[in-house]
Design an enzyme around this catalytic site. Structure first.
Site, PDB file in Angstrom:
ATOM      1  N   HIS A 140      42.961  41.651  33.031  1.00 12.13           N
ATOM      2  CA  HIS A 140      42.791  42.485  31.832  1.00 12.13           C
ATOM      3  C   HIS A 140      44.091  42.630  31.041  1.00 12.13           C
ATOM      4  CE1 HIS A 140      44.124  46.021  34.365  1.00 12.13           C
ATOM      5  NE2 HIS A 140      44.646  46.399  33.207  1.00 12.13           N
ATOM      6  N   ASP A 170      39.948  40.702  38.843  1.00  8.35           N
ATOM      7  CA  ASP A 170      40.974  41.111  37.878  1.00  8.35           C
ATOM      8  C   ASP A 170      42.332  40.487  38.213  1.00  8.35           C
ATOM      9  OD1 ASP A 170      41.838  42.286  35.573  1.00  8.35           O
ATOM     10  OD2 ASP A 170      42.118  44.292  36.432  1.00  8.35           O
ATOM     11  N   GLY A 244      50.692  50.152  31.764  1.00  9.63           N
ATOM     12  CA  GLY A 244      51.791  49.205  31.720  1.00  9.63           C
ATOM     13  C   GLY A 244      52.172  48.715  33.103  1.00  9.63           C
ATOM     14  N   ASN A 245      51.790  49.487  34.150  1.00  4.62           N
ATOM     15  CA  ASN A 245      52.001  49.045  35.526  1.00  4.62           C
ATOM     16  C   ASN A 245      50.982  47.980  35.941  1.00  4.62           C
ATOM     17  OD1 ASN A 245      53.337  52.100  36.279  1.00  4.62           O
ATOM     18  ND2 ASN A 245      54.160  50.303  37.332  1.00  4.62           N
ATOM     19  N   SER A 246      49.907  47.853  35.182  1.00  3.90           N
ATOM     20  CA  SER A 246      48.854  46.902  35.536  1.00  3.90           C
ATOM     21  C   SER A 246      49.426  45.508  35.747  1.00  3.90           C
ATOM     22  CB  SER A 246      47.792  46.846  34.436  1.00  3.90           C
ATOM     23  OG  SER A 246      47.036  48.024  34.400  1.00  3.90           O
ATOM     24  N   GLY A 302      23.347  32.847  48.918  1.00  2.00           N
ATOM     25  CA  GLY A 302      22.057  32.768  48.238  1.00  2.00           C
ATOM     26  C   GLY A 302      21.056  33.813  48.676  1.00  2.00           C
ATOM     27  N   VAL A 303      21.530  35.059  48.855  1.00  2.00           N
ATOM     28  CA  VAL A 303      20.622  36.146  49.224  1.00  2.00           C
ATOM     29  C   VAL A 303      20.850  37.342  48.310  1.00  2.00           C
ATOM     30  CG1 VAL A 303      20.409  35.499  51.652  1.00  2.00           C
ATOM     31  CG2 VAL A 303      22.270  37.026  50.952  1.00  2.00           C
ATOM     32  N   ILE A 305      20.817  41.379  48.563  1.00  2.00           N
ATOM     33  CA  ILE A 305      20.934  42.303  49.688  1.00  2.00           C
ATOM     34  C   ILE A 305      20.927  43.755  49.233  1.00  2.00           C
ATOM     35  CG2 ILE A 305      22.162  40.670  51.174  1.00  2.00           C
ATOM     36  CD1 ILE A 305      24.780  41.978  50.320  1.00  2.00           C
TER      37      ILE A 305
END
Length: 514
Positions: A140, A170, A244-246, A302-303, A305
């Site tokens: 992001h 992310d 800004g820490n992201s 492919g399930v 749940i």
């Protein structure tokens, strides 16, 4: 007298032997005690993991070593442009939650500036994982960027290129080219599974655009699900994290990256001591795949749940709520091919216990594509074992998208405009040959209901509708949507531009009133 002297000599020797013996016994006792202390000390050292690590007198030596590897990231978007195709997407979060406000503020800041006057600029953090120039950050942070620039702690800056990105976790990877003679400082990945609640952690990043800032705290919790993606397993920390820490690193006291700082819980926008980091054991494989393939390659079972509740566990005869209940199996999927069925409860996958439903997608995704793995399920009161050869999730999703598009096209092909009294189909080779149609686009009338509004206006099978109310249409779905919009506005008729043979004609058809 001589006899007495001999007795005294004998007694003196006896007392000396007794003293010596007592001294030897005391020495033996001291040696045994010392040996016991050493044994106890060895036992304590061997069990050292049960004791909390003490805080260092200062984090300064560690920070001095790590800080050169942490970078500030500046992202620029050109005026009126928001990246390829559309605006950056805000991660899905529960409506009304503080996370929604956090991500909304982040993206609103990028859009607040006048899109027609100057470039949009935003900032984030990242860290170098390879001295050759590989940098990890959040998706992001760089989503929709036209230009990415990386700033180092010594003031140097370099242009960065996007290597790959994964919105589901992310995570994004950038590459910079170091200048001649300059070797970048890289930091190692750590094992996030060993980060326990109460352990010290350090966050370094670019909060509020202030540049390299260091904060310290502890691991507050593990395995947090904030509903930002399908693989949520966040580390929660009280180390101060702000906007800004992201994308910045979360270090343990050994200087290893155990997380990528991603989000905060805050109603004010500032840190209140609840921050979240993507654990390194989830982020590292993703980053490595992005470097190797430019995209992710996740395992696919492919399930569909759902969670096993106490009531479901009781009904199925399970001793306790655990595992993932298979609600459905995708056709021609690895699970279906292996014999797994709807109603099974997957309790172990590739040797790992599935304590709760949400653990299964994360474990499957982290397992190699094409790998044959053992799967244990609970079925009709007993355990059964299967071997499943995993497929690739990304290919499965692409195939699903294609099939959905085909289904939509098929639905469009059978559009029934009851309000006009006709049926439409898309142009195909068969339809072109059947009605001798030469036009390139449009929706073909294949049936007209007798005595309908369309029949009254002379429309007939083989006519091709290319405009509705002077807006171009290319498929039956386009026509149906335009007609529906007119009906919603309480319109009484629609104006169709029709191609019939070599002719074009406008036909106004009255809508059927409900």
């Amino acid at each position: 007298m001589i006899h007495e002297t001999r007795n005294e000599t004998t007694n003196r020797r006896s007392r000396a032997r007794a003293v010596a013996a007592e001294r030897d016994n005391a020495a033996s006792v001291m040696m045994m005690r010392a040996t016991g202390v050493l044994v106890l000390l060895a036992m304590l050292l061997a069990a050292g993991s049960v004791f909390a690590k003490g805080a260092p007198e200062s984090f300064a030596p560690l920070v001095k070593k790590l800080k050169p590897a942490v970078v500030n990231i500046q992202v620029t978007q050109q005026p009126g442009k928001s990246g390829p195709g559309e605006a950056p997407q805000i991660p899905q979060v529960p409506p009304g939650s503080p996370f929604e406000e956090f991500f909304k503020d982040f993206f609103d800041k990028r859009r607040q500036q006048n899109p027609h006057s100057r470039p949009l600029v935003s900032v984030g953090s990242g860290f170098v994982v390879d001295a050759a120039g590989l940098i990890v950050t959040n998706n992001h942070v760089i989503d929709g960027a036209d230009e990415i620039r990386v700033f180092f702690s010594d003031g140097e800056s370099l242009e960065a290129k996007l290597v790959g990105t994964d919105p589901k976790t992310d995570v994004a990877v950038l590459r910079v080219t170091p200048k001649d003679g300059i070797e970048l400082t890289a930091v190692p990945w750590g094992n996030s599974d060993t980060a326990e609640e109460g352990d010290w952690v350090i966050a370094i990043g670019n909060p509020l655009g202030l540049g390299g800032t260091v904060t310290a705290g502890i691991v507050s919790a593990r395995g947090r699900d904030i509903r930002s993606g399908p693989y949520d397993d966040f580390i929660q920390t009280d180390a101060s994290i702000n906007k800004g820490n992201s994308g910045g690193p979360l270090f343990n006291v050994d200087g290893e990256v155990v997380g990528i700082n991603t989000a905060i819980f805050s109603q004010s926008g500032g840190s209140i001591g609840i921050g979240f980091a993507v654990p390194s054991n989830l982020a590292r494989p993703v980053a490595e795949q992005l470097v190797e393939f430019g995209r992710t390659k996740r395992g696919w079972l492919g399930v569909r749940i759902q969670s096993v509740t106490e009531e479901i566990a009781e009904g199925l005869g399970l001793d306790e709520p655990r595992g993932a209940l298979v609600a459905g199996v995708t056709d021609e999927s690895p699970a279906g091919d292996a014999g797994i069925k709807s109603g099974d409860v997957i309790v172990t996958f590739n040797g790992q216990d599935i304590d709760e439903m949400r653990a299964l997608p994360r474990i499957v995704a982290g397992t190699g594509v094409g790998k044959a793995v053992p799967v244990t399920v609970w079925r009709k009161g007993k355990l059964e074992r299967f071997t499943v050869t995993l497929g690739e999730l990304e290919k499965a999703e692409k195939a699903l998208a294609s099939s959905e598009a085909a289904a939509e096209e098929k639905a469009s092909a059978e559009s029934d405009l009851a309000s006009l009294g006709m049926k439409l189909s898309p142009l195909s080779d068969e339809i072109r040959e059947r009605f001798s149609i030469s036009t390139e686009t449009g929706a073909v009338v294949t049936e007209v209901v007798p005595s309908s509004a369309a029949a009254e206006k002379g429309l007939r099978a083989g006519d091709v509708i290319i405009e509705v109310n002077q807006e171009a249409v290319t498929t039956p779905g386009d026509v149906a949507r335009r007609v529906q919009e007119i009906e919603d506005r309480k319109g009484r008729s629609v104006l169709l531009l029709v191609v019939r043979g070599d002719d074009r004609l406008f036909v106004a058809v009255r809508l059927k009133q409900s």
